[in-house]
Design a protein around this motif. Sequence first.
Motif, PDB file in Angstrom:
ATOM      1  N   SER A 216       0.881  -1.350   0.205  1.00 34.10           N
ATOM      2  CA  SER A 216       0.334  -0.588  -0.406  1.00 34.10           C
ATOM      3  C   SER A 216       1.086   1.131  -0.537  1.00 34.10           C
ATOM      4  N   TYR A 217       2.322   0.996   0.222  1.00 37.72           N
ATOM      5  CA  TYR A 217       2.930   2.338   0.340  1.00 37.72           C
ATOM      6  C   TYR A 217       3.863   2.515  -0.905  1.00 37.72           C
ATOM      7  N   ALA A 218       4.430   1.228  -1.279  1.00 35.20           N
ATOM      8  CA  ALA A 218       5.231   1.438  -2.201  1.00 35.20           C
ATOM      9  C   ALA A 218       4.532   0.407  -3.562  1.00 35.20           C
ATOM     10  N   SER A 219       5.584   0.723  -4.741  1.00 36.53           N
ATOM     11  CA  SER A 219       4.755   0.833  -5.965  1.00 36.53           C
ATOM     12  C   SER A 219       6.166   0.531  -6.849  1.00 36.53           C
ATOM     13  N   GLY A 220       5.720  -0.598  -7.799  1.00 38.86           N
ATOM     14  CA  GLY A 220       6.710  -0.916  -8.631  1.00 38.86           C
ATOM     15  C   GLY A 220       7.912  -2.098  -8.907  1.00 38.86           C
ATOM     16  N   ILE A 221       8.949  -1.439  -9.051  1.00 38.71           N
ATOM     17  CA  ILE A 221      10.595  -3.032  -8.473  1.00 38.71           C
ATOM     18  C   ILE A 221      10.012  -2.482  -7.384  1.00 38.71           C
ATOM     19  N   TRP A 222      10.757  -1.712  -6.528  1.00 36.75           N
ATOM     20  CA  TRP A 222      10.675  -1.520  -5.401  1.00 36.75           C
ATOM     21  C   TRP A 222       9.724  -2.383  -4.225  1.00 36.75           C
ATOM     22  N   SER A 223       8.678  -2.252  -4.706  1.00 39.93           N
ATOM     23  CA  SER A 223       7.780  -2.984  -4.211  1.00 39.93           C
ATOM     24  C   SER A 223       7.407  -4.016  -3.831  1.00 39.93           C
ATOM     25  N   VAL A 224       8.046  -5.094  -5.497  1.00 37.07           N
ATOM     26  CA  VAL A 224       8.612  -6.879  -5.150  1.00 37.07           C
ATOM     27  C   VAL A 224       9.867  -6.681  -3.960  1.00 37.07           C
ATOM     28  N   ILE A 225      11.467  -5.645  -4.844  1.00 38.37           N
ATOM     29  CA  ILE A 225      12.241  -5.676  -4.130  1.00 38.37           C
ATOM     30  C   ILE A 225      11.574  -5.953  -2.272  1.00 38.37           C
ATOM     31  N   LEU A 226      11.253  -4.907  -1.858  1.00 38.67           N
ATOM     32  CA  LEU A 226      11.084  -4.898  -0.527  1.00 38.67           C
ATOM     33  C   LEU A 226      10.178  -6.061   0.342  1.00 38.67           C
ATOM     34  N   ALA A 227       8.542  -6.366  -0.288  1.00 36.26           N
ATOM     35  CA  ALA A 227       8.147  -7.218  -0.065  1.00 36.26           C
ATOM     36  C   ALA A 227       8.805  -8.911   0.038  1.00 36.26           C
TER      37      ALA A 227
END
Lengths: 269, 276
Positions: free
Chosen positions: A204-215
């Motif tokens: 809900s707070y990050a998007s795109g490639i960052w969201s995948v790496i973070l998750a």
Amino acid sequence: MSRVGERPGFGAYLADLWRRRRFVLTLAEGDFVSRHQNNYLGMLWAILNPMLLGGAYYLIFGVLLETTRGTDNYVLFLTSGLFTFIFIAGALTSGSRSIIGRMGLVRSLRFPRIILPSAVTAAELLQALPAFAIIVVIALLTGETPSLEWLLFPVAVLIIGMMFLGVVMILARVLHAVRDTGNLMPLLVRMLRYVSGVFFSIESYASGIWSVILAYQPVAISLTMVRETLLGSMPLRWETWAVSGGWAVLFLVVGTVVFWRGEADYGRA
Amino acid sequence: MAARERGTPTVVASHLGLTYRVFGAGSGYREQDEHAWWQRAFGRSTRAVGVREVEAVKDLSFVARHGEAICLVGRNGSGKSTLLRTVAGLMPPTTGSLWIAGEPRLLGVNAVLMSKLTGARNVMIGCQALGMSAAQARAKFDDIVEFSGIGDFIDLPMNSYSSGMAARLRFAISTASVPDILVVDEALATGDAEFKARATERIAEIREQAGTVFLVAHNAATMKEIARRAMWMEKGELIMDGPVDEVVDAYSAKFGRKARAQRAAKAADEAADEAS
């Protein structure tokens, strides 16, 4: 005759660890007891501490900052993530010091050194058990309905334990070789606390490639895995379990090999 | 466990060299005034922080056999403890090589177990660290407590023990089963007379059962009673190796009380000669 300072073969090393598995438990128990015997309330703190911390985080993030976006049962979302993170942080902090913090033991008794990081990680797990029990209680209190998926909760905890045992073995060797890196550990743990979605939902707070790496980084995926077993609003996804299983195997294998390769050196310095 | 045949080698050292790293090895207070504070704070060159290598043992070769008790003599800092730690398999050699047969066991003053835990827990931890199973450790428990003679204190944390009591418990744990190689580093120094007698007896038993015993002590009588062979170390080098009486006498002749008194008397004579 055997040569001093020569590390044993990998298979023999693991066999020795397996033969002394009871010793790992004895050490872990000792560690756990020594941590709590200096308080009047003793082991009650293993329950009180996470509950107080959970309350504080709920006030700050749930009530004041309202980072509840995208979460259904925020209390359970927060506590399940937080208590799991406390276990991980504890394992990283004390596990990384498992050799340099016990030089007295290392210098006076001969045993496979891999027992030390294993025992410390096991002690952290013992220490975290009350908190994990509280998570289940909170799940019941906040209106989640028990299902068969809940049986996967201990499995998730075990996978996380394996994963971070591997990480801890790598860190223990690095800290022994270069002590200065010990100063970076608090920083690492703090960074992980803020990027792993302990008190907010990453999607809900990050998007795109960052969201995948973070998750999908090890800590975040661990928290997600735990949440999927208990939160009705988060169904089990095979990606979560495949990725965490992958991390666990990777870290455990790499960690064991890395730690074993340093075996001959742990007495020095 | 290796076959314990009297006379076969248990420890073989060949051109052994030992170097260890010391952290926080600064130049201390002596040079502080010569440098400004920023130099002290940032420069590794001032060695206010840093690592220093200490060469504790140089090019040492010897052979020890089953059933032998060997005594190490030498002044403080001559490398005895470092050598023994290596013989006990706890510190890897830096150069040269060291071969050992069987399981070594170190007994030292610094050999702390876990001081926050009770003696009872330490007995379990110690025994299991030595390779016993939990059941074997429990079976030995009463023997160990009995031999250590610390009684009810066994249920108190070890940091409440006196140094003598801790030493007795450590000794009792380490000798609960007969080791192939027993390394005793001044561990007898803190005990009382009664404990010393019991410990000496137990060391003799271990030697009887063809274990090898290495010993550091600073009391000539203790050394002569326990050991037959002695090695004299000086600044990390082996300078004499032979029967205990010869080596200990030679050592006392150089550094003992009598030798010191003679040197002092000679110096006083010379001073008196000059004055007259």
